[in-house]
Design an enzyme around this catalytic site. Structure first.
Site, PDB file in Angstrom:
ATOM      1  N   ASP A 253       0.840  -1.185   0.000  1.00  0.00           N
ATOM      2  CA  ASP A 253       0.000   0.000   0.000  1.00  0.00           C
ATOM      3  C   ASP A 253       0.883   1.245   0.000  1.00  0.00           C
ATOM      4  O   ASP A 253       1.905   1.308   0.696  1.00  0.00           O
ATOM      5  CB  ASP A 253      -0.912  -0.004   1.232  1.00  0.00           C
ATOM      6  CG  ASP A 253      -1.906   1.141   1.220  1.00  0.00           C
ATOM      7  OD1 ASP A 253      -2.207   1.635   0.116  1.00  0.00           O
ATOM      8  OD2 ASP A 253      -2.375   1.536   2.293  1.00  0.00           O
ATOM      9  N   GLU A 256       2.219   2.910   3.130  1.00  0.00           N
ATOM     10  CA  GLU A 256       3.360   2.328   3.823  1.00  0.00           C
ATOM     11  C   GLU A 256       4.693   2.857   3.314  1.00  0.00           C
ATOM     12  O   GLU A 256       5.740   2.541   3.875  1.00  0.00           O
ATOM     13  CB  GLU A 256       3.334   0.804   3.672  1.00  0.00           C
ATOM     14  CG  GLU A 256       2.153   0.138   4.352  1.00  0.00           C
ATOM     15  CD  GLU A 256       2.171   0.342   5.859  1.00  0.00           C
ATOM     16  OE1 GLU A 256       3.226   0.123   6.469  1.00  0.00           O
ATOM     17  OE2 GLU A 256       1.131   0.723   6.421  1.00  0.00           O
ATOM     18  N   ASP A 288      -2.467  -3.689   4.251  1.00  0.00           N
ATOM     19  CA  ASP A 288      -1.224  -3.004   3.907  1.00  0.00           C
ATOM     20  C   ASP A 288      -0.372  -3.782   2.919  1.00  0.00           C
ATOM     21  O   ASP A 288       0.391  -3.179   2.150  1.00  0.00           O
ATOM     22  CB  ASP A 288      -0.407  -2.733   5.173  1.00  0.00           C
ATOM     23  CG  ASP A 288      -1.126  -1.800   6.137  1.00  0.00           C
ATOM     24  OD1 ASP A 288      -1.775  -0.853   5.655  1.00  0.00           O
ATOM     25  OD2 ASP A 288      -1.056  -2.031   7.362  1.00  0.00           O
ATOM     26  N   GLU A 319      -2.266  -6.884   7.617  1.00  0.00           N
ATOM     27  CA  GLU A 319      -2.484  -5.563   8.216  1.00  0.00           C
ATOM     28  C   GLU A 319      -1.348  -5.325   9.198  1.00  0.00           C
ATOM     29  O   GLU A 319      -1.196  -6.050  10.183  1.00  0.00           O
ATOM     30  CB  GLU A 319      -3.835  -5.498   8.914  1.00  0.00           C
ATOM     31  CG  GLU A 319      -4.122  -4.179   9.616  1.00  0.00           C
ATOM     32  CD  GLU A 319      -4.381  -3.042   8.655  1.00  0.00           C
ATOM     33  OE1 GLU A 319      -4.141  -1.875   9.038  1.00  0.00           O
ATOM     34  OE2 GLU A 319      -4.821  -3.314   7.518  1.00  0.00           O
ATOM     35  N   ARG A 320      -0.531  -4.321   8.936  1.00  0.00           N
ATOM     36  CA  ARG A 320       0.642  -4.033   9.761  1.00  0.00           C
ATOM     37  C   ARG A 320       0.286  -3.013  10.831  1.00  0.00           C
ATOM     38  O   ARG A 320      -0.324  -1.977  10.535  1.00  0.00           O
ATOM     39  CB  ARG A 320       1.770  -3.513   8.872  1.00  0.00           C
ATOM     40  CG  ARG A 320       3.044  -3.141   9.608  1.00  0.00           C
ATOM     41  CD  ARG A 320       3.978  -2.437   8.648  1.00  0.00           C
ATOM     42  NE  ARG A 320       5.202  -1.984   9.269  1.00  0.00           N
ATOM     43  CZ  ARG A 320       5.999  -1.053   8.742  1.00  0.00           C
ATOM     44  NH1 ARG A 320       5.659  -0.487   7.598  1.00  0.00           N
ATOM     45  NH2 ARG A 320       7.098  -0.689   9.363  1.00  0.00           N
TER      46      ARG A 320
END
Length: 538
Positions: A253, A256, A288, A319-320
């Site tokens: 993404d 990021e 992400d 998902e981070r």
């Protein structure tokens, strides 16, 4: 000199007056006026002429009847009509088809692709659907879109199907027989007896991008004869990716890599480049990181850009969360919303990548115990796989290992494009046993379905309202929705109760989760007070 110009003007005006007088005499005398009274160049008596500036004679033409619209054989509109007609002939048919389902069923009946335009064109076979809707042959309803035939479209599709059956019943040798130069290679379904002697016209499909020669629109092949304009070479199946024809690419993404702490985000990019991971930065509406199987396409000689490659999304999405980001998302309510959207995105293997140690949570707004409890709830109650890492380098290392693992896992698999609208989000038995899923959704459909501000149903809005109540998790909201799908149905149930205490205990016996526990009187009372107290939800 001036005298000559003066006499010339007088001579011109005299001639104009004489011509006007002759024309006035002709009009007043009528058709019986003598021929010498007519002005020079005037039409004979009794002849009618056009009332226009050029006074040209009006040609007498035979008015032709307007032909009905019939799509060209093996065009996009032809394939869509036949696919919908055949689907309605199946016993127990629902009477409509979704876009992905309709494209899959219509593709074998069409010579063009429904997803990839031809070189030098921006149109696909799906572009002809707008023409069908404009011609009142097709109707589009609901969201996601449902396509069904109108009465006119059903009648036309029935005629197309009858001609198609006759063509299939003719032996191959007869179909391949050479047609004479005077033989008519096509039959026109729209022609009548009065039109047989008229010149044949073509009705091009506007804005469809389908090239066709004049005189071929609205016609179908006659059994036993050859149609020279029909493309004989079928295109390969566009609904699957064979082994060796695609690469596994990591998608990052753009959030990021930009904004916020620029140095920290660029460090992730540098680590991925140092590890030799091929990645693509793009906008992801949910998550992400994810992986796509991208089709290998070769550049075409003479073309500036290579053809658009198909992309299917693998069933793994990350998902981070850094510890400070986790703390902020819990406070503003984004944490529960993100988990809800990850479960509804259509991918079966959501992963939470939690970055940071306990020491990094020492100076945050929430206690460390609260953050640790949220991480445990995400794994135990919500069913997400949680991976703990220390810093950005370990995050990049985990993404590198996952990319190489998925490349090995899918290298011998044939990937088939599926639709979220048809299969839902429930894993199959093979996926539960650990086998990789080979039925994947396209990246375009995934990203479009994950738009945060897209149109939502009343049930989805009701679920999001319930999840904003303190202590009401996703499992509890789903249990309430099974009994009462909309706020109206819940309020109607409250009105049927005889007393206030009965209203407060209405939801207390609803069971939720795998252990089938009751919601309890406290939570039931909270929901009742919020939905029945004036101004509580504003």
């Amino acid at each position: 000199m001036y005298k000559m110009l003066f006499w010339l003007k007088c001579f011109i005006k005299y001639n104009e007056a004489l011509a006007s007088l002759s024309l006035l005499t002709c009009v007043l005398s009528g058709p019986n006026a003598s021929i010498h009274s007519l002005p020079k160049g005037a039409p004979p008596p009794g002849r009618t002429y056009n009332n226009n500036s050029s006074n040209t004679l009006a040609p007498s033409r035979k008015k032709k009847k307007k032909r009905a619209f019939v799509p060209l054989q093996r065009s996009g509109g032809y394939a869509v009509l036949l696919a919908l007609y055949r689907q309605q002939q199946i016993p127990g048919s629902k009477g409509y088809m979704f876009k992905m389902e309709l494209q899959s069923e219509a593709q074998p009946l069409c010579d063009k692709s429904f997803s990839v335009p031809d070189l030098g064109s921006k149109y696909t076979a799906w572009s002809s659907v707008s023409t069908l809707i404009q011609k009142n042959l097709l109707i589009k309803t609901h969201n996601p879109a449902r396509y069904s035939l109108t009465d006119e479209g059903f009648a036309l599709a029935e005629r197309l199907e009858s001609v198609e059956k006759e063509r299939r019943n003719v032996p191959v040798e007869e179909r391949r027989g050479a047609a004479g130069p005077e033989d008519d290679a096509v039959v026109d379904l729209t022609a009548s007896d009065d039109e047989e002697e008229e010149e044949r016209e073509s009705l091009p499909e506007r804005a469809t991008g389908e090239t066709q020669s004049s005189g071929d629109a609205g016609r179908l092949p006659l059994p036993g004869k050859t149609q020279v304009t029909m493309t004989t070479n079928r295109k390969p199946n566009r609904d699957c990716l064979l082994p060796g024809t695609y690469d596994v690419i990591l998608c990052v993404d753009f959030i990021e890599t930009t904004g916020g702490s620029h140095y920290r985000k660029q460090e992730l990019v540098r680590e991925l480049q140092r590890n030799g991971v091929g990645f693509d930065v793009r906008k992801l509406n949910v998550g992400d990181f994810l992986w796509v199987a991208r089709e290998k396409v070769a550049p075409v000689p003479g073309q500036l850009r290579a053809p658009a490659a198909r992309e299917l999304v693998l069933d793994y999405i990350i998902e981070r969360k850094r510890m400070d980001d986790l703390c902020g998302s819990i406070i503003d309510g984004r944490f529960r919303e993100q988990k809800f959207r990850l479960k509804r995105c259509g991918l079966r293997r959501p992963i939470y990548l939690v970055e940071g140690s306990s020491s990094s949570a020492a100076h945050l707004s929430l206690p460390e115990a609260t953050l640790q409890q949220a991480i445990v709830n995400t794994q135990v109650l919500d069913g997400f796989f949680v991976k703990r890492v220390q810093d950005v380098r370990e995050s990049a290392a985990y993404l590198t290992v996952m990319t190489r693992y998925l490349s090995k896992l899918y290298q011998n698999q044939t990937l088939v494009c599926r639709s979220r609208e048809l299969e839902g989000d429930v894993p199959s038995d093979e996926e539960e046993r650990g086998n990789p899923s080979c039925s994947l959704i396209s990246f375009a459909e995934f990203n479009h379905g994950a738009v945060k501000n897209k149109c939502q149903t009343v049930r989805e809005v009701f679920a999001r309202q319930l999840m904003q109540i303190s202590g009401l998790s996703g499992h509890k909201a789903a249990a309430i929705l099974e009994q009462y799908g909309t706020p109206h149905s819940l309020l109607a149930a409250y009105e049927k109760c005889g007393s206030e205490s009965e209203k407060e205990k209405l939801l207390s016996c609803i069971r939720y989760g795998k252990l089938k526990r009751n919601l309890g009187p406290a939570l039931s009372r909270t929901v009742y007070q919020l939905y029945c107290t004036p101004g509580a939800l504003t």
